[in-house]
Design a protein around this motif. Structure first.
Motif, PDB file in Angstrom:
ATOM      1  N   THR A  47       0.898  -1.031   0.448  1.00 44.82           N
ATOM      2  CA  THR A  47       0.447   0.057  -0.155  1.00 44.82           C
ATOM      3  C   THR A  47       1.365   1.180  -0.548  1.00 44.82           C
ATOM      4  O   THR A  47       2.238   1.123   0.249  1.00 44.82           O
ATOM      5  N   ARG A  94       0.385   8.046  -2.596  1.00 43.81           N
ATOM      6  CA  ARG A  94      -0.803   7.106  -3.368  1.00 43.81           C
ATOM      7  C   ARG A  94      -1.103   8.493  -4.214  1.00 43.81           C
ATOM      8  O   ARG A  94      -1.841   7.440  -5.576  1.00 43.81           O
ATOM      9  N   ARG A  95      -1.305   9.303  -3.716  1.00 48.65           N
ATOM     10  CA  ARG A  95      -1.577  10.627  -5.450  1.00 48.65           C
ATOM     11  C   ARG A  95      -1.047   9.825  -6.681  1.00 48.65           C
ATOM     12  O   ARG A  95      -1.933  10.027  -7.653  1.00 48.65           O
ATOM     13  N   ARG A 114      -1.403   6.468  -8.636  1.00 49.65           N
ATOM     14  CA  ARG A 114      -3.080   5.962  -8.394  1.00 49.65           C
ATOM     15  C   ARG A 114      -2.220   6.524 -10.445  1.00 49.65           C
ATOM     16  O   ARG A 114      -2.749   5.813 -11.149  1.00 49.65           O
ATOM     17  N   ALA A 128      -0.505   4.685 -12.495  1.00 52.28           N
ATOM     18  CA  ALA A 128      -1.056   3.337 -12.618  1.00 52.28           C
ATOM     19  C   ALA A 128      -2.248   3.781 -13.253  1.00 52.28           C
ATOM     20  O   ALA A 128      -2.650   2.630 -14.890  1.00 52.28           O
ATOM     21  N   MET A 129      -3.011   4.784 -13.659  1.00 50.98           N
ATOM     22  CA  MET A 129      -3.419   4.762 -15.093  1.00 50.98           C
ATOM     23  C   MET A 129      -3.113   4.851 -16.463  1.00 50.98           C
ATOM     24  O   MET A 129      -3.110   4.436 -17.493  1.00 50.98           O
ATOM     25  N   THR A 134      -0.617  -1.381 -10.720  1.00 48.48           N
ATOM     26  CA  THR A 134      -1.439  -1.452 -10.887  1.00 48.48           C
ATOM     27  C   THR A 134      -1.774  -1.507  -9.376  1.00 48.48           C
ATOM     28  O   THR A 134      -1.748  -1.253  -8.667  1.00 48.48           O
ATOM     29  N   LEU A 135      -3.562  -1.185  -9.320  1.00 51.02           N
ATOM     30  CA  LEU A 135      -3.530  -0.535  -7.977  1.00 51.02           C
ATOM     31  C   LEU A 135      -4.847  -1.831  -8.027  1.00 51.02           C
ATOM     32  O   LEU A 135      -5.443  -2.236  -8.041  1.00 51.02           O
ATOM     33  N   GLY A 146      -5.999  -1.706  -2.299  1.00 54.23           N
ATOM     34  CA  GLY A 146      -5.732   0.031  -2.590  1.00 54.23           C
ATOM     35  C   GLY A 146      -3.827  -0.483  -1.971  1.00 54.23           C
ATOM     36  O   GLY A 146      -2.514   0.113  -1.318  1.00 54.23           O
ATOM     37  N   PHE A 166      -0.433  -1.119  -4.256  1.00 51.74           N
ATOM     38  CA  PHE A 166      -0.017  -1.228  -6.217  1.00 51.74           C
ATOM     39  C   PHE A 166       1.269  -2.349  -5.974  1.00 51.74           C
ATOM     40  O   PHE A 166       2.137  -2.707  -5.268  1.00 51.74           O
TER      41      PHE A 166
END
Length: 344
Positions: free
Chosen positions: A51, A67-68, A71, A74-75, A80-81, A85, A87
């Motif tokens: 996480t 995290r942001r 994220r 990951a997009m 991957t997420l 929660g 990664f």
């Protein structure tokens, strides 16, 4: 976003994913890649998913901010997420680990460095003046800057060396190198490609030729090529080692304008006897305007140096003017092609 889940996407919405938005926010994505590379987050995921909180605790970072950033990456396919929660690295993200063969961590640090960022801002002026945008931003040519900045030179050399590894192996596998004789790698950097070539041909010897400070940090001192190499420092605009059976120019000519390319090729021709071969290893642009990854690389050349990517006829013209005959152009599994020429 002006739409809610279930509503159709308005193509005129400025926040709708689109080719334009991918370009407009490109600097955000590259800055995010740099952030996780600097803090070596991919290394912390080598053993499996974690996480953002766990990663932040290990790296001494702010968990919510991390995290942001993860994220958004990951997009875009680096992580991957999962629904818990956590990664994990994708195949692309694995390349940012520092401990994997062919790691692109050094290249990520180079291409997102301030040198590149500042140079990119100068493209607007380049369109008016034709001056490289690096020179607009820094006031001196790119290689002059590197010569005066040891830290930036080291960053550049490490980034270039990271392009070797598997890429060097793919190129070495793509050509039938001679089983004996001497190959001279002109502007060969730290020798990653020469090492791959010598590793495939046990009776072949090699000379690594580049700036003295570059070859001093060479990669050739390994058991599989022991006793079959030497290094030489100098200026490839004036003279290169003579007596080679095969000369290499890998990712060299695209750094220079036509006039300077003719000087480099002239120095190689003076060193190479008639009938000796030269391999120019560079991307070859299609001459019909078709999409090609080297079109993007051409903009890097526009930013940093006075060189450019070229088509096969343009290479043929430079070679002919320098005393070489183009024999063939060999595609490879990597970005560059192998342009084989012969001294006449």
């Amino acid at each position: 976003m002006s739409t809610s889940p279930g509503q159709p996407i308005d193509p005129m919405d400025p926040f709708t994913p689109s080719p334009l938005n991918q370009l407009l926010y490109g600097h955000v994505y590259s800055a995010s890649v740099r952030a996780v590379a600097v803090h070596r987050i991919p290394d912390l995921l080598a053993d499996g998913p974690r996480t953002a909180g766990e990663l932040a605790a290990s790296a001494g970072l702010h968990a919510t901010s991390l995290r942001r950033v993860l994220r958004v990456l990951a997009m875009h396919g680096l992580f991957t997420l999962d629904d818990k929660g956590a990664f994990a690295l994708t195949e692309a993200g694995e390349q940012l680990r520092t401990d994997v063969p062919g790691s692109q961590h050094p290249m990520a640090l180079l291409t997102t460095d301030e040198m590149f960022r500042r140079a990119a801002t100068g493209i607007t002026d380049t369109l008016r003046t034709g001056t490289t945008s690096f020179e607009v931003a820094y006031g001196v040519p790119f290689f002059t800057h590197l010569a005066a900045s040891p830290a930036d030179r080291e960053l550049f050399d490490e980034g270039m060396a990271s392009l070797s590894g598997r890429g060097a192996e793919l190129l070495a596998e793509s050509y039938a190198f001679p089983g004996s004789g001497t190959v001279v790698d002109v502007g060969g950097g730290r020798g990653g490609f020469l090492r791959a070539v010598l590793g495939r041909e046990p009776a072949l010897t090699g000379v690594l030729f580049d700036q003295p400070e570059t070859v001093a940090d060479h990669l050739l001192d390994v058991p599989e090529v022991r006793g079959r190499w030497s290094v030489a420092g100098g200026d490839f605009f004036s003279e290169v080692p003579a007596g080679g059976d095969l000369y290499l120019l890998k990712h060299i000519l695209h750094d220079w304008n036509d006039e300077d390319c003719l000087r480099i090729l002239g120095a190689v021709r003076r060193a190479a006897g008639p009938g000796k071969r030269l391999l120019v290893i560079d991307a070859v642009l299609p001459d019909n305007g078709a999409p090609h990854p080297a079109v993007e690389l051409d903009i890097i050349m526009l930013m940093l140096v006075k060189g450019r990517e070229r088509t096969a006829p343009e290479f043929e013209d430079l070679l002919a003017r320098s005393g070489f005959r183009l024999n063939r152009v060999l595609p490879t599994p990597s970005l560059p092609s192998i342009i084989e020429a012969e001294a006449v």
